[in-house]
Design a protein around this motif. Structure first.
Motif, PDB file in Angstrom:
ATOM      1  N   ASP A   1     -17.752 -14.104  22.373  1.00  0.00           N
ATOM      2  CA  ASP A   1     -19.083 -14.698  22.564  1.00  0.00           C
ATOM      3  C   ASP A   1     -20.045 -14.224  21.480  1.00  0.00           C
ATOM      4  O   ASP A   1     -20.749 -15.020  20.864  1.00  0.00           O
ATOM      5  CB  ASP A   1     -19.660 -14.326  23.927  1.00  0.00           C
ATOM      6  N   GLU A   2     -20.076 -12.916  21.253  1.00  0.00           N
ATOM      7  CA  GLU A   2     -20.995 -12.352  20.256  1.00  0.00           C
ATOM      8  C   GLU A   2     -20.672 -12.858  18.852  1.00  0.00           C
ATOM      9  O   GLU A   2     -21.565 -13.244  18.102  1.00  0.00           O
ATOM     10  CB  GLU A   2     -20.928 -10.827  20.284  1.00  0.00           C
ATOM     11  N   GLN A   3     -19.402 -12.847  18.500  1.00  0.00           N
ATOM     12  CA  GLN A   3     -19.011 -13.239  17.143  1.00  0.00           C
ATOM     13  C   GLN A   3     -19.325 -14.703  16.857  1.00  0.00           C
ATOM     14  O   GLN A   3     -19.727 -15.053  15.759  1.00  0.00           O
ATOM     15  CB  GLN A   3     -17.521 -12.968  16.920  1.00  0.00           C
ATOM     16  N   TYR A   4     -19.142 -15.558  17.851  1.00  0.00           N
ATOM     17  CA  TYR A   4     -19.325 -16.991  17.637  1.00  0.00           C
ATOM     18  C   TYR A   4     -20.651 -17.519  18.185  1.00  0.00           C
ATOM     19  O   TYR A   4     -20.882 -18.724  18.177  1.00  0.00           O
ATOM     20  CB  TYR A   4     -18.136 -17.767  18.226  1.00  0.00           C
ATOM     21  N   GLY A   5     -21.522 -16.599  18.662  1.00  0.00           N
ATOM     22  CA  GLY A   5     -22.840 -17.009  19.131  1.00  0.00           C
ATOM     23  C   GLY A   5     -22.792 -17.940  20.336  1.00  0.00           C
ATOM     24  O   GLY A   5     -23.542 -18.907  20.404  1.00  0.00           O
ATOM     25  N   ARG A   6     -21.894 -17.639  21.269  1.00  0.00           N
ATOM     26  CA  ARG A   6     -21.697 -18.500  22.433  1.00  0.00           C
ATOM     27  C   ARG A   6     -21.954 -17.715  23.712  1.00  0.00           C
ATOM     28  O   ARG A   6     -22.173 -16.512  23.687  1.00  0.00           O
ATOM     29  CB  ARG A   6     -20.260 -19.025  22.470  1.00  0.00           C
ATOM     30  N   THR A   7     -21.848 -18.395  24.815  1.00  0.00           N
ATOM     31  CA  THR A   7     -21.906 -17.751  26.131  1.00  0.00           C
ATOM     32  C   THR A   7     -20.779 -18.278  27.017  1.00  0.00           C
ATOM     33  O   THR A   7     -20.883 -18.233  28.246  1.00  0.00           O
ATOM     34  CB  THR A   7     -23.268 -18.004  26.812  1.00  0.00           C
ATOM     35  N   ASP A   8     -19.713 -18.761  26.404  1.00  0.00           N
ATOM     36  CA  ASP A   8     -18.589 -19.327  27.157  1.00  0.00           C
ATOM     37  C   ASP A   8     -18.027 -18.335  28.170  1.00  0.00           C
ATOM     38  O   ASP A   8     -17.679 -18.698  29.287  1.00  0.00           O
ATOM     39  CB  ASP A   8     -17.439 -19.713  26.222  1.00  0.00           C
ATOM     40  N   PHE A   9     -17.901 -17.090  27.744  1.00  0.00           N
ATOM     41  CA  PHE A   9     -17.190 -16.117  28.554  1.00  0.00           C
ATOM     42  C   PHE A   9     -18.141 -15.181  29.296  1.00  0.00           C
ATOM     43  O   PHE A   9     -17.867 -14.786  30.410  1.00  0.00           O
ATOM     44  CB  PHE A   9     -16.238 -15.308  27.679  1.00  0.00           C
ATOM     45  N   SER A  10     -19.254 -14.838  28.674  1.00  0.00           N
ATOM     46  CA  SER A  10     -20.175 -13.890  29.309  1.00  0.00           C
ATOM     47  C   SER A  10     -20.903 -14.513  30.498  1.00  0.00           C
ATOM     48  O   SER A  10     -21.481 -13.799  31.303  1.00  0.00           O
ATOM     49  CB  SER A  10     -21.182 -13.358  28.294  1.00  0.00           C
ATOM     50  N   SER A  11     -20.852 -15.840  30.608  1.00  0.00           N
ATOM     51  CA  SER A  11     -21.495 -16.493  31.748  1.00  0.00           C
ATOM     52  C   SER A  11     -20.699 -16.274  33.036  1.00  0.00           C
ATOM     53  O   SER A  11     -21.143 -16.644  34.109  1.00  0.00           O
ATOM     54  CB  SER A  11     -21.671 -17.990  31.479  1.00  0.00           C
ATOM     55  N   GLY A  12     -19.533 -15.676  32.901  1.00  0.00           N
ATOM     56  CA  GLY A  12     -18.761 -15.317  34.089  1.00  0.00           C
ATOM     57  C   GLY A  12     -17.564 -16.220  34.322  1.00  0.00           C
ATOM     58  O   GLY A  12     -17.698 -17.420  34.441  1.00  0.00           O
ATOM     59  N   TRP A  13     -16.411 -15.610  34.363  1.00  0.00           N
ATOM     60  CA  TRP A  13     -15.180 -16.318  34.673  1.00  0.00           C
ATOM     61  C   TRP A  13     -14.810 -16.033  36.111  1.00  0.00           C
ATOM     62  O   TRP A  13     -15.036 -14.942  36.622  1.00  0.00           O
ATOM     63  CB  TRP A  13     -14.058 -15.811  33.766  1.00  0.00           C
ATOM     64  N   ASP A  14     -14.179 -17.012  36.750  1.00  0.00           N
ATOM     65  CA  ASP A  14     -13.693 -16.763  38.103  1.00  0.00           C
ATOM     66  C   ASP A  14     -12.232 -16.300  38.034  1.00  0.00           C
ATOM     67  O   ASP A  14     -11.621 -16.258  36.967  1.00  0.00           O
ATOM     68  CB  ASP A  14     -13.871 -17.997  38.995  1.00  0.00           C
ATOM     69  N   ALA A  15     -11.687 -15.951  39.170  1.00  0.00           N
ATOM     70  CA  ALA A  15     -10.329 -15.401  39.238  1.00  0.00           C
ATOM     71  C   ALA A  15      -9.284 -16.371  38.697  1.00  0.00           C
ATOM     72  O   ALA A  15      -8.326 -15.961  38.042  1.00  0.00           O
ATOM     73  CB  ALA A  15     -10.004 -15.007  40.673  1.00  0.00           C
ATOM     74  N   ASP A  16      -9.462 -17.665  38.935  1.00  0.00           N
ATOM     75  CA  ASP A  16      -8.496 -18.660  38.447  1.00  0.00           C
ATOM     76  C   ASP A  16      -8.497 -18.736  36.924  1.00  0.00           C
ATOM     77  O   ASP A  16      -7.440 -18.879  36.302  1.00  0.00           O
ATOM     78  CB  ASP A  16      -8.794 -20.040  39.034  1.00  0.00           C
ATOM     79  N   GLU A  17      -9.682 -18.654  36.324  1.00  0.00           N
ATOM     80  CA  GLU A  17      -9.768 -18.692  34.857  1.00  0.00           C
ATOM     81  C   GLU A  17      -9.089 -17.467  34.241  1.00  0.00           C
ATOM     82  O   GLU A  17      -8.366 -17.590  33.260  1.00  0.00           O
ATOM     83  CB  GLU A  17     -11.227 -18.780  34.414  1.00  0.00           C
ATOM     84  N   PHE A  18      -9.318 -16.285  34.814  1.00  0.00           N
ATOM     85  CA  PHE A  18      -8.650 -15.081  34.329  1.00  0.00           C
ATOM     86  C   PHE A  18      -7.137 -15.174  34.508  1.00  0.00           C
ATOM     87  O   PHE A  18      -6.371 -14.770  33.639  1.00  0.00           O
ATOM     88  CB  PHE A  18      -9.180 -13.824  35.016  1.00  0.00           C
ATOM     89  N   ALA A  19      -6.689 -15.745  35.606  1.00  0.00           N
ATOM     90  CA  ALA A  19      -5.255 -15.853  35.883  1.00  0.00           C
ATOM     91  C   ALA A  19      -4.553 -16.772  34.893  1.00  0.00           C
ATOM     92  O   ALA A  19      -3.381 -16.571  34.577  1.00  0.00           O
ATOM     93  CB  ALA A  19      -5.029 -16.342  37.308  1.00  0.00           C
ATOM     94  N   ALA A  20      -5.251 -17.786  34.396  1.00  0.00           N
ATOM     95  CA  ALA A  20      -4.652 -18.751  33.475  1.00  0.00           C
ATOM     96  C   ALA A  20      -4.773 -18.339  32.009  1.00  0.00           C
ATOM     97  O   ALA A  20      -4.191 -18.966  31.134  1.00  0.00           O
ATOM     98  CB  ALA A  20      -5.307 -20.123  33.662  1.00  0.00           C
ATOM     99  N   ALA A  21      -5.515 -17.265  31.738  1.00  0.00           N
ATOM    100  CA  ALA A  21      -5.781 -16.861  30.354  1.00  0.00           C
ATOM    101  C   ALA A  21      -4.784 -15.822  29.862  1.00  0.00           C
ATOM    102  O   ALA A  21      -4.190 -15.070  30.637  1.00  0.00           O
ATOM    103  CB  ALA A  21      -7.201 -16.305  30.241  1.00  0.00           C
TER     104      ALA A  21
END
Length: 147
Positions: free
Chosen positions: A114-134
């Protein structure tokens, strides 16, 4: 004549030279899009643009555990990666690498992306399903080409 800060590459083109290890690391630390390529069992090359992190000499690429690039990396244990910039000079880094997939994605790596690319894709919070698929594809370079 070759400028002192631009060592000759010996082929007569003084505008083309190998990057130093520090220049290579600096280039890979930028928020650039890279291309990762993997090979499937039928011999087809799969190349896709990716965001990445460069950490401790390795290239980290966030991916889905069931993505084509992850499946290919698990099967072959290999990948190639390339990034290029054209500012005043053309510079690029290409690596041929051993590839492994790490099932556990560290929240710190997501925040760094997020910091490197100036985004908030990940810091906005992932749920358990997103973590499980990553997963994280980790490339350990075996051969460097950097100009």
């Amino acid at each position: 004549m070759t400028a002192p800060d631009r060592p000759s590459n010996g082929d007569g083109d003084d505008h083309r030279r190998r990057l130093t290890k520090d220049e290579r690391a600096e280039l890979l630390s930028r928020p650039l899009v890279g291309i990762v390529s993997t090979l499937d069992s039928a011999g087809w090359i799969h190349s896709v643009p990716v965001s990445f992190l460069y950490r401790d000499g390795e290239i980290l690429i966030l991916c889905g555990i069931n993505s084509v690039k992850a499946r290919n990396a698990i099967q072959t244990g290999r990948a190639s990666f390339c990034v290029e910039v054209t500012e005043t000079d053309r510079r690029y880094v290409t690596v041929m690498a051993e590839a492994r997939i790490e099932r556990q994605v560290l929240p710190a790596d997501l925040l760094r992306l997020d910091e490197q690319y100036g985004r908030t894709d990940f810091s906005s919070g992932w749920d358990a399903d997103e973590f499980a698929a990553a997963a994280m594809m980790v490339l350990t370079p075996v051969r460097w080409i950097a100009w």
